[in-house]
Design a protein around this motif. Structure first.
Motif, PDB file in Angstrom:
ATOM      1  N   GLY A   1      -9.385   0.831  -0.111  1.00  0.00           N
ATOM      2  CA  GLY A   1      -8.404   1.842   0.243  1.00  0.00           C
ATOM      3  C   GLY A   1      -7.015   1.428  -0.202  1.00  0.00           C
ATOM      4  N   SER A   2      -6.093   2.350  -0.095  1.00  0.00           N
ATOM      5  CA  SER A   2      -4.730   2.064  -0.527  1.00  0.00           C
ATOM      6  C   SER A   2      -4.059   1.041   0.387  1.00  0.00           C
ATOM      7  CB  SER A   2      -3.914   3.355  -0.505  1.00  0.00           C
ATOM      8  OG  SER A   2      -2.562   3.075  -0.785  1.00  0.00           O
ATOM      9  N   ILE A   3      -3.395   0.075  -0.239  1.00  0.00           N
ATOM     10  CA  ILE A   3      -2.645  -0.901   0.546  1.00  0.00           C
ATOM     11  C   ILE A   3      -1.181  -0.495   0.671  1.00  0.00           C
ATOM     12  CG2 ILE A   3      -4.213  -2.745  -0.164  1.00  0.00           C
ATOM     13  CD1 ILE A   3      -1.865  -3.878  -1.846  1.00  0.00           C
TER      14      ILE A   3
ATOM     15  N   MET B   1      -0.247  -6.671   4.907  1.00  0.00           N
ATOM     16  CA  MET B   1      -1.466  -7.355   4.493  1.00  0.00           C
ATOM     17  C   MET B   1      -1.367  -8.841   4.808  1.00  0.00           C
ATOM     18  SD  MET B   1      -3.216  -4.860   3.202  1.00  0.00           S
ATOM     19  CE  MET B   1      -4.571  -5.775   2.457  1.00  0.00           C
ATOM     20  N   GLY B   2      -2.539  -9.468   4.981  1.00  0.00           N
ATOM     21  CA  GLY B   2      -2.502 -10.885   5.304  1.00  0.00           C
ATOM     22  C   GLY B   2      -3.693 -11.645   4.753  1.00  0.00           C
ATOM     23  N   TRP B   3      -3.502 -12.935   4.590  1.00  0.00           N
ATOM     24  CA  TRP B   3      -4.562 -13.872   4.241  1.00  0.00           C
ATOM     25  C   TRP B   3      -4.821 -14.774   5.437  1.00  0.00           C
ATOM     26  CZ3 TRP B   3      -7.783 -14.099   0.174  1.00  0.00           C
ATOM     27  CH2 TRP B   3      -7.447 -13.388  -0.989  1.00  0.00           C
TER      28      TRP B   3
ATOM     29  N   GLY C   1       7.485  -6.038   1.159  1.00  0.00           N
ATOM     30  CA  GLY C   1       7.473  -7.290   0.415  1.00  0.00           C
ATOM     31  C   GLY C   1       7.978  -8.506   1.168  1.00  0.00           C
ATOM     32  N   THR C   2       8.327  -8.345   2.428  1.00  0.00           N
ATOM     33  CA  THR C   2       8.750  -9.497   3.221  1.00  0.00           C
ATOM     34  C   THR C   2       7.542 -10.369   3.523  1.00  0.00           C
ATOM     35  OG1 THR C   2      10.537  -8.238   4.248  1.00  0.00           O
ATOM     36  CG2 THR C   2       9.822 -10.238   5.366  1.00  0.00           C
ATOM     37  N   THR C   3       7.692 -11.664   3.283  1.00  0.00           N
ATOM     38  CA  THR C   3       6.569 -12.588   3.445  1.00  0.00           C
ATOM     39  C   THR C   3       6.793 -13.553   4.603  1.00  0.00           C
ATOM     40  OG1 THR C   3       7.542 -14.101   1.827  1.00  0.00           O
ATOM     41  CG2 THR C   3       5.967 -12.489   1.002  1.00  0.00           C
ATOM     42  N   ASN C   4       5.696 -13.977   5.191  1.00  0.00           N
ATOM     43  CA  ASN C   4       5.711 -15.002   6.230  1.00  0.00           C
ATOM     44  C   ASN C   4       4.555 -15.952   5.981  1.00  0.00           C
ATOM     45  OD1 ASN C   4       7.796 -14.341   8.480  1.00  0.00           O
ATOM     46  ND2 ASN C   4       6.870 -12.384   7.961  1.00  0.00           N
TER      47      ASN C   4
ATOM     48  N   SER D   1       1.464 -12.269  -2.569  1.00  0.00           N
ATOM     49  CA  SER D   1       2.088 -11.172  -3.301  1.00  0.00           C
ATOM     50  C   SER D   1       1.133  -9.979  -3.288  1.00  0.00           C
ATOM     51  CB  SER D   1       2.427 -11.590  -4.733  1.00  0.00           C
ATOM     52  OG  SER D   1       1.263 -11.958  -5.441  1.00  0.00           O
ATOM     53  N   ARG D   2       1.632  -8.851  -3.766  1.00  0.00           N
ATOM     54  CA  ARG D   2       0.820  -7.641  -3.733  1.00  0.00           C
ATOM     55  C   ARG D   2       1.076  -6.784  -4.949  1.00  0.00           C
ATOM     56  NH1 ARG D   2       2.149  -5.075   1.646  1.00  0.00           N
ATOM     57  NH2 ARG D   2       1.088  -3.234   0.824  1.00  0.00           N
ATOM     58  N   ASP D   3       0.060  -6.026  -5.329  1.00  0.00           N
ATOM     59  CA  ASP D   3       0.180  -5.034  -6.393  1.00  0.00           C
ATOM     60  C   ASP D   3      -0.390  -3.744  -5.828  1.00  0.00           C
ATOM     61  OD1 ASP D   3      -0.097  -3.355  -8.602  1.00  0.00           O
ATOM     62  OD2 ASP D   3      -0.540  -5.001  -9.958  1.00  0.00           O
ATOM     63  N   ASN D   4       0.487  -2.889  -5.354  1.00  0.00           N
ATOM     64  CA  ASN D   4       0.032  -1.664  -4.694  1.00  0.00           C
ATOM     65  C   ASN D   4      -0.767  -0.766  -5.640  1.00  0.00           C
ATOM     66  OD1 ASN D   4       1.282  -2.449  -2.306  1.00  0.00           O
ATOM     67  ND2 ASN D   4       3.157  -1.315  -2.771  1.00  0.00           N
ATOM     68  N   ALA D   5      -0.385  -0.743  -6.893  1.00  0.00           N
ATOM     69  CA  ALA D   5      -1.081   0.115  -7.860  1.00  0.00           C
ATOM     70  C   ALA D   5      -2.538  -0.310  -8.038  1.00  0.00           C
ATOM     71  CB  ALA D   5      -0.365   0.078  -9.199  1.00  0.00           C
ATOM     72  N   LYS D   6      -2.794  -1.598  -7.840  1.00  0.00           N
ATOM     73  CA  LYS D   6      -4.156  -2.113  -7.993  1.00  0.00           C
ATOM     74  C   LYS D   6      -4.849  -2.318  -6.650  1.00  0.00           C
ATOM     75  CE  LYS D   6      -3.222  -4.498 -12.357  1.00  0.00           C
ATOM     76  NZ  LYS D   6      -3.227  -5.791 -13.074  1.00  0.00           N
ATOM     77  N   ASN D   7      -4.172  -1.974  -5.564  1.00  0.00           N
ATOM     78  CA  ASN D   7      -4.734  -2.198  -4.216  1.00  0.00           C
ATOM     79  C   ASN D   7      -5.204  -3.639  -4.053  1.00  0.00           C
ATOM     80  OD1 ASN D   7      -4.294   0.427  -3.269  1.00  0.00           O
ATOM     81  ND2 ASN D   7      -6.194   1.158  -4.181  1.00  0.00           N
TER      82      ASN D   7
END
Length: 118
Positions: A26-28, A33-35, A54-57, A69-75
């Motif tokens: 699904g769309s992110i 999001m988290g690891w 885009g704020t990271t913790n 990091s994230r790439d919304n276009a690629k989910n």
């Protein structure tokens, strides 16, 4: 139900690097999001999170070594892991997080195994 597919794990020597990927069905976009990771005999723990903006913790034990990091276009969400240590050995998972939290929203994927040899 959103499905999550993690990849990129493997066996690496201490000091090495790996880049993990997490593809969501699904769309992110607009989602936090988290690891996470789970070592044998231990509870699953959060490693890093990234907000929709885009704020990271990061957990203290990976600060300065891991980058989410994230790439919304690629989910897709990524976890760049540098200066790996044997204690980083675990199965790594990603998930959508409830707003402002590190609480996972969906069923866990199969994860990807990271093994760091000394």
């Amino acid at each position: 139900q959103v499905q999550l597919v993690e990849s990129g794990g493997g066996l690496v020597q201490a000091g090495g690097s790996l880049k993990l990927s997490c593809l969501a069905s699904g769309s992110i976009f607009n989602n936090r999001m988290g690891w996470y990771r789970q070592a044998p005999g231990k509870q699953r723990e959060v490693v890093a999170s990234i907000s929709s903006g885009g704020t990271t913790n990061y957990a203290d034990f990976v600060k300065g070594r891991f980058t989410i990091s994230r790439d919304n276009a690629k989910n897709t969400v990524y976890l760049q892991m540098n200066s790996l240590k044997p204690e980083d050995t675990a199965v790594y998972y990603c998930n959508f997080l409830y707003y402002g939290t590190t609480v996972a929203q969906y069923r866990w994927g199969q994860g990807t195994q990271v093994t760091v040899s000394s």
